[in-house]
Motif scaffolding. Structure first.
Motif, PDB file in Angstrom:
ATOM      1  N   GLU A 115       0.820  -1.207   0.000  1.00  0.00           N
ATOM      2  CA  GLU A 115       0.000   0.000   0.000  1.00  0.00           C
ATOM      3  C   GLU A 115       0.858   1.263   0.000  1.00  0.00           C
ATOM      4  O   GLU A 115       0.553   2.239  -0.704  1.00  0.00           O
ATOM      5  CB  GLU A 115      -0.925   0.004   1.219  1.00  0.00           C
ATOM      6  CG  GLU A 115      -1.972  -1.083   1.226  1.00  0.00           C
ATOM      7  CD  GLU A 115      -1.439  -2.435   1.716  1.00  0.00           C
ATOM      8  OE1 GLU A 115      -2.185  -3.421   1.610  1.00  0.00           O
ATOM      9  OE2 GLU A 115      -0.282  -2.490   2.196  1.00  0.00           O
ATOM     10  N   LYS A 118       2.497   1.699  -3.427  1.00  0.00           N
ATOM     11  CA  LYS A 118       1.519   2.265  -4.369  1.00  0.00           C
ATOM     12  C   LYS A 118       1.346   3.750  -4.138  1.00  0.00           C
ATOM     13  O   LYS A 118       1.306   4.552  -5.084  1.00  0.00           O
ATOM     14  CB  LYS A 118       0.181   1.538  -4.210  1.00  0.00           C
ATOM     15  CG  LYS A 118      -0.898   2.042  -5.163  1.00  0.00           C
ATOM     16  CD  LYS A 118      -2.214   1.304  -4.939  1.00  0.00           C
ATOM     17  CE  LYS A 118      -3.302   1.847  -5.856  1.00  0.00           C
ATOM     18  NZ  LYS A 118      -4.619   1.191  -5.581  1.00  0.00           N
ATOM     19  N   LYS A 121       4.414   5.695  -5.433  1.00  0.00           N
ATOM     20  CA  LYS A 121       4.413   5.746  -6.904  1.00  0.00           C
ATOM     21  C   LYS A 121       3.435   6.801  -7.410  1.00  0.00           C
ATOM     22  O   LYS A 121       3.738   7.567  -8.335  1.00  0.00           O
ATOM     23  CB  LYS A 121       4.040   4.372  -7.470  1.00  0.00           C
ATOM     24  CG  LYS A 121       5.148   3.331  -7.381  1.00  0.00           C
ATOM     25  CD  LYS A 121       4.677   1.997  -7.946  1.00  0.00           C
ATOM     26  CE  LYS A 121       5.770   0.942  -7.843  1.00  0.00           C
ATOM     27  NZ  LYS A 121       5.307  -0.379  -8.332  1.00  0.00           N
ATOM     28  N   GLU A 122       2.254   6.836  -6.803  1.00  0.00           N
ATOM     29  CA  GLU A 122       1.243   7.803  -7.230  1.00  0.00           C
ATOM     30  C   GLU A 122       1.673   9.231  -6.908  1.00  0.00           C
ATOM     31  O   GLU A 122       1.526  10.143  -7.733  1.00  0.00           O
ATOM     32  CB  GLU A 122      -0.089   7.482  -6.543  1.00  0.00           C
ATOM     33  CG  GLU A 122      -0.731   6.188  -7.046  1.00  0.00           C
ATOM     34  CD  GLU A 122      -1.973   5.807  -6.251  1.00  0.00           C
ATOM     35  OE1 GLU A 122      -2.222   6.433  -5.193  1.00  0.00           O
ATOM     36  OE2 GLU A 122      -2.686   4.883  -6.689  1.00  0.00           O
TER      37      GLU A 122
END
Length: 242
Positions: A115, A118, A121-122
């Motif tokens: 999580e 992610k 990365k975003e």
């Protein structure tokens, strides 16, 4: 006057992105088992040895010019902790065995959750990201390598590689220079009121975000702009800052 958009996020590492305290607790437990098997002592004595090591670790000062490595210093912590409680070690290598079992167990348990990967990365598609961690160079670089987090950041700054660490403004100014931003372009995210939040305030960042995983209360004059229980709530804060 128009408010400038956030351009960069500075993240602390330990207990912000990775669960260092939890990993350290498991590593201590494994080392306790080795000590009990080797020394044949009761649980109270073993706990006292481990507590002594943790106390030495907490108040540790390391001078890279003194002729010792951080590994040698921490082997010494175990040796002194054992000797203080039970006298001489039954075998000369016990302190070394304890140290490397503790160190390697802790590193093996450290990871970025899927999580958080992610999330980073975003965020990196919209912001510059910098990892700013206090601590001795080898120790912190080994953590960075163990969790494989280099790919998520535009830069990684380790306090032990600079003249001053958080909460000193100088290391924050270095970060701003590295990223090509100003203080008001940045958000500081971390779990420590004394270093991360106070440091962000000292440096004049746009906002400080306290990752308060344990539900602690704020103390003294250090008042974060935002408080979240986990870094995964950060997008809500960033949306509020737009």
């Amino acid at each position: 006057m128009d408010i400038k958009p956030i351009r960069a996020i500075l993240f602390d590492l330990d207990n912000t992105l990775i669960e260092t305290a939890r990993a350290g607790g498991v590593a201590i437990q494994k080392t306790s088992e080795l000590l009990k098997l080797t020394l044949g002592c009761d649980d109270v004595t073993i706990r006292e040895i481990c507590d002594k090591f943790k106390e030495k670790l907490l108040h540790e000062t390391f001078d890279s010019t003194a002729g010792k490595t951080i590994d040698e210093l921490r082997v010494g912590h175990w040796e002194e902790s054992i000797q203080d409680r039970v006298g001489s070690c039954p075998r000369p290598s016990l302190a070394t065995e304890c140290y490397y079992l503790w160190k390697n167990s802790r590193l093996e348990l450290l990871s970025l959750s899927p999580e958080i990967c992610k999330l980073l990365k975003e965020l990196r598609t919209r912001y510059k990201l910098l990892l700013l961690t206090n601590g001795e160079t080898q120790t912190q670089r080994e953590k960075v390598l163990a969790v494989g987090c280099e790919e998520f950041f535009d830069a990684i700054v380790v306090g032990g590689e600079h003249a001053e660490e958080k909460p000193s403004p100088s290391i924050f100014r270095h970060c701003f220079t590295v990223l090509g931003v100003e203080a008001q372009d940045c958000v500081m995210v971390g779990d420590s009121l004394d270093t991360d939040i106070q440091g962000g305030f000292n440096a004049g960042v746009r906002a400080t975000v306290w990752v308060n995983t344990g539900g602690s209360k704020t103390k003294g004059s250090v008042k974060p702009d935002y408080i979240i229980p986990t870094v995964l709530y950060l997008p809500d804060i960033l949306a509020d800052l737009k």
